[in-house]
Design a protein around this motif. Structure first.
Motif, short mmCIF file in Angstrom:
data_model
loop_
_atom_site.label_atom_id
_atom_site.label_comp_id
_atom_site.label_asym_id
_atom_site.label_seq_id
_atom_site.Cartn_x
_atom_site.Cartn_y
_atom_site.Cartn_z
N ASP A 24 1.22 -1.38 -0.13
CA ASP A 24 -0.03 0.37 -0.23
C ASP A 24 1.18 1.34 0.20
N THR A 417 -8.55 1.25 -4.53
CA THR A 417 -7.35 -0.37 -5.10
C THR A 417 -6.32 0.11 -6.77
N PHE A 423 -5.93 -4.01 -2.23
CA PHE A 423 -6.44 -5.54 -2.51
C PHE A 423 -7.17 -5.76 -0.82
N LEU A 426 -11.19 -3.37 -2.13
CA LEU A 426 -11.28 -5.08 -3.31
C LEU A 426 -12.05 -6.16 -2.63
N ALA A 450 -10.92 -4.33 -12.13
CA ALA A 450 -9.29 -4.73 -11.53
C ALA A 450 -8.72 -5.40 -12.46
N ALA A 460 -3.12 -7.49 -9.40
CA ALA A 460 -4.98 -7.87 -8.89
C ALA A 460 -5.02 -9.45 -9.42
#
Length: 697
Positions: A24, A417, A423, A426, A450, A460
C-alpha cells in the motif's frame, strides 16, 4: 511461430502460490493514458462499471474499435502536426512505428489519431495474454491498423524483438496493414539498437493546452473555459502536467461547475478554483483538519453515511448513520428529548447542503469519494464492518437509492484499489457483496474492473490466483482462507474475463475447481467453463491449455486440468448430449480422449463419477453415439505410446460402471450397456488371455 517476445515469466502464468503484491502506498491518483476504466470524480456519468468492463474486454480481445468509440477518445486530442507527420512518415516507410514515452503522455490516443488518418478499414488492438509473445505473423486481417499495447511498466522487450519488428514489414505490406507499438522508454532502450529507425520518442502536449481542449468540448454547464485555463492557481498546477493529468483536472472542473449550478447559493469562480485544487489533492488536508476538530464519533459517522448516500433523503441518512455506528461498535450515548444535534445541525457540521426537498448533498467535487477514501486509509481495521453496512444499505433501501449506492461504492473501491495497489478494500467489498443476492453482480464488476486495468491488472490477477488456491471458509472475515461466497463470485468474474485473457481465466478457474469442496463453488466453476466453451473462438485455447497441463511436471497443473476437463465433460447441451461430444460424432477426438485418460489417472472422485454417468446416460439415450462413447473409454485405458493396458484405469472404470448401475437379478437396458462396456474394456487388453486385466465381479 515467432513473435515479439515480451517478459517471459509472469505470475499470471507461473506456479508461485504466493505472488508478489504491491504494498500500500499513498500515491497520487492514476493518470495513465490508456482508454480503460474511467473513474468519474463525483458521479458515474451514466456509465456503470459493468458497461465499462464490457468495452474494455472488447478492446483487449481485438474486436475492431468502432468509429464512435475512436471519436470519443480523440475528441480532446491535441495534435502536434510536426510530430504526427514524422510518425506517419515512419509508418509509410516501415509499416511499423514504436511510440515510447512515460505514462500519461498520450501514447494510445496518438496511435488512434495516426491510424485513423491512414484510413484503414479497421483499427484493432493486438490480442495477447499479458507478458506473452505477440504473434505478429498471425495478424491476417487486411487493411487494418494494429496497436500492440506494451505500456505496462513491467513489460520487457527481450533481445531480438527489434529485429522481429523489422522483419514483420513485408507481412504488413502484403496485408496492407500497419502496426503501432506502445511502450515505455526503459523497455525500448533495451532493443533500440536493433531497429532504431522504428522508434519515436513521443513528446506530450502541454498540460494547459490539453485542459483547454477538454473544457472546449460541447457539454452543458461550462460556458467560459478560458477563465479556468488562465487562472493562476490552475496554471501553476498544470504547467508541467501530462495530458492524462489535464484530463483528470478537466473532469474535476466540470464536476465543480455542475454542482455549483445546482446549489442554492452558488459560489464565485475563485472559490470554485480552490475547491478544484483541493479535489485534485483528494481533499486530504481539508479532511484532516475537519477530523482533528470534530472528534465526536457521531459527527464522523454522519459524515461517512452522507458520503455513501450522497443525495438521499435526510431521514434515510440520519437512520443509516446510527446503524453505521452500531456496525462499528460505536454506540452513541442515549439522549432524552431534544438533547444532541439534529439533522440540520449535523448537516451543517459536515459541510453538506440540506436541499429544499430535504435531501442531503455535498457541493464540492469528489468530496464524497474523498471522505470514504480517508476512512479506508484511516480505519483499515473497520473495512469489513463498513462493507457489511454498505451491503445492508444497498439491499434494504429502495432501488432508486440502493442501486446508485452500490454503483458509487463499486467505482470508489475500484479507484482506491487501482490507485493504492492495495487489495484489502477490494476483497472486503467483493466478499461481503458476494454474500448478498442483490450485490453479486456489482462484486463481479469490481473484480473484473481491477483485472483488466493496464497498470494494476497484474497484481489483481495475481491476487485472484492466490484466492483460488486457498482453502474454503465460510468466515467472510478470514484473510488466510477464501470465503466460498468470494470464490463463487470470482468464478463469475473469470467467465467475463475469459474472452480477453482466456489462459489466465482458465488457470484460475481450474485452481478454484481443485481447491474447493463446496458444491456451489464447483457449480459456479462449471458454469464459467461452459460459458467460455460456448464461445467458439476460445475452444482452441482451452484445448491447447488443458493439453499442456494433462502431462505437466507440476502435479497441481495436472489436477487442475483434470478437474476442468471433468467439469466440461459433465456439461450437456439442450439436446442432452455432452458438450464435448457432438451429436453427429462418429470418430474419436484426440483431445477428449486424452482428457479422459488424465481423468482416469486421478482415480475415483465425485466429479469423475458425475461426468462418466453423463456419458453413459447419453449412450443409453442416443444409440448412434453408443459406439463412439464405448470406444472412447476402451481407448482411454490404453497408454497411447506403448499401447500398454493400464489396469488402474480399468479398475476406476469398472468401479464407476457398477456405481452407475449396480448388479441386479434381472437385466435391463442399463445393465446391458454396463456389461457391453466392461466386455469391450476386457477385449481391449492387448495382453494374451487378458492375463493382467482384473476380473469383473
Amino acid at each position: 511461430m515467432p513473435g515479439t517476445d515480451t517478459k517471459a515469466q509472469s505470475p499470471d502464468n507461473d506456479d508461485d502460490p504466493t505472488p508478489t503484491i504491491h504494498p500500500d502506498t499513498a500515491t497520487a491518483a492514476r493518470t495513465d493514458d490508456h482508454p480503460g476504466i474511467h473513474q468519474s470524480v463525483h458521479q458515474n456519468d451514466g456509465t456503470v462499471i459493468g458497461v465499462q468492463n464490457i468495452n474494455e474486454i472488447r478492446r483487449l480481445r481485438g474486436t475492431p474499435l468502432s468509429a464512435e468509440w475512436i471519436a470519443a477518445r480523440l475528441e480532446a486530442y491535441v495534435p502536434d502536426d510536426e510530430q504526427v507527420t514524422a510518425i506517419a512518415t515512419l509508418l509509410s516507410l516501415h509499416r511499423v512505428v514504436v511510440l515510447h514515452a512515460p505514462a500519461g503522455t498520450g501514447r494510445y490516443t496518438t496511435a488512434l489519431h495516426v491510424l485513423a488518418d491512414h484510413k484503414t478499414a479497421a483499427i484493432r488492438q493486438v490480442r495477447r495474454e499479458p507478458y506473452e509473445r505477440a504473434d505478429l505473423e498471425g495478424l491476417k486481417d487486411e487493411d487494418t491498423g494494429w496497436i500492440l499495447d506494451l505500456r505496462d511498466e513491467e513489460e520487457t522487450l527481450h533481445t531480438g524483438a527489434g529485429h522481429h519488428l523489422r522483419e514483420i514489414e513485408t507481412h504488413l505490406r502484403t496485408t496492407r496493414s500497419y502496426l503501432v507499438v506502445l511502450t515505455h522508454p526503459d523497455a525500448w532502450t533495451h532493443v533500440a539498437d536493433e531497429a532504431r529507425e522504428l522508434g519515436h520518442t513521443l513528446k506530450p502536449a502541454r498540460g494547459l493546452d490539453a485542459l483547454r481542449a477538454h473544457l472546449a468540448q460541447p457539454r452543458p454547464g461550462l460556458d467560459e473555459p478560458d477563465q479556468w485555463c488562465t487562472n493562476p492557481g490552475i496554471e501553476k498546477n498544470l504547467d508541467t502536467a501530462v495530458p492524462a493529468e489535464a484530463a483528470r483536472w478537466a473532469r474535476i472542473i466540470r464536476a465543480a461547475v455542475a454542482l455549483n449550478t445546482a446549489a442554492t447559493d452558488p459560489q464565485p469562480t475563485d472559490k470554485l478554483v480552490e475547491a478544484v485544487i483541493s479535489s485534485a489533492r483528494s481533499w486530504r488536508s481539508d479532511l484532516l483538519k475537519w477530523h482533528t476538530t470534530h472528534t465526536d464519533s457521531s459527527h464522523r459517522n454522519y459524515l461517512l453515511a452522507t458520503a455513501v448516500l450522497d443525495g438521499a433523503p435526510a431521514e434515510t441518512i440520519y437512520s443509516a448513520h446510527g446503524e453505521l455506528g452500531q456496525k462499528l461498535n460505536d454506540i452513541p450515548q442515549p439522549t432524552d428529548g431534544q438533547q444532541g444535534p439534529g439533522i440540520i445541525e449535523l448537516t451543517h457540521t459536515i459541510g453538506a447542503d440540506l436541499t429544499p426537498d430535504d435531501r442531503i448533498c455535498f457541493r464540492n467535487p469528489g468530496y464524497a469519494e474523498a471522505v470514504v477514501d480517508y476512512f479506508w486509509v484511516d480505519r483499515p481495521h473497520h473495512a469489513a464492518a463498513f462493507t457489511q453496512w454498505t451491503a445492508h444499505q444497498a439491499a434494504s433501501l429502495p432501488s432508486e437509492l440502493g442501486s446508485p449506492l452500490a454503483e458509487r461504492v463499486t467505482q470508489w473501491a475500484t479507484h482506491y484499489t487501482l490507485t493504492k495497489r492495495n487489495f484489502t478494500i477490494l476483497r472486503a467489498v467483493a466478499t461481503h457483496w458476494a454474500n448478498s443476492r442483490h450485490l453479486q453482480e456489482h462484486a463481479q464488476d469490481l473484480l473484473v474492473a481491477a483485472a483488466v486495468d493496464p497498470t494494476a491488472g497484474r497484481p489483481a490477477r495475481d491476487r485472484y490466483l492466490a484466492w483460488a488456491k486457498a482453502p474454503d471458509t465460510s468466515d467472510l472475515t478470514d484473510s488466510k482462507n477464501t470465503p466460498t461466497a468470494l470464490k463463487k463470485t470470482l468464478a463469475g468474474a473469470l467467465a467475463q474475463l475469459g474472452p480477453a485473457y482466456p489462459k489466465i481465466a482458465l488457470k484460475r478457474l481450474s485452481e478454484l475447481a481443485v481447491h474447493t469442496t463446496d458444491s456451489d463453488v464447483a457449480n459456479a466453476v462449471g458454469d464459467a467453463l461452459t460459458a467460455l466453451w460456448d464461445q467458439p473462438t476460445l475452444q482452441d485455447t482451452i484445448r491447447t491449455t488443458l493439453t499442456s497441463w494433462y502431462t505437466a511436471a507440476q502435479p497441481h497443473h495436472t489436477a487442475a486440468a483434470r478437474r476442468a476437463f471433468l467439469h466440461l465433460a459433465n456439461r450437456t447441451s439442450p439436446g442432452s448430449t455432452p458438450l464435448l461430444l457432438h451429436p453427429n460424432d462418429s470418430e474419436l477426438h484426440t483431445w477428449t480422449l486424452n482428457g479422459w485418460r488424465c481423468a482416469l489417472d486421478g482415480g475415483s472422485s465425485a466429479a469423475f463419477h458425475a461426468a462418466f454417468a453423463a456419458w453413459l446416460d447419453t449412450a443409453l439415450a442416443h444409440t448412434g453415439l453408443r459406439p463412439t462413447i464405448i470406444t472412447t473409454f476402451t481407448e482411454a485405458v490404453v497408454d497411447p505410446d506403448s499401447r500398454t493396458y493400464l489396469a488402474p484405469r480399468f479398475l476406476t472404470l469398472n468401479h464407476a460402471a457398477y456405481r452407475w448401475e449396480p448388479a441386479r437379478d434381472q437385466p435391463n437396458a442399463r445393465t446391458q450397456l454396463r456389461d457391453e462396456l466392461l466386455l469391450a474394456l476386457r477385449e481391449a487388453d492387448p495382453a494374451p488371455l487378458h492375463s493382467h486385466a482384473p476380473t469383473i465381479a
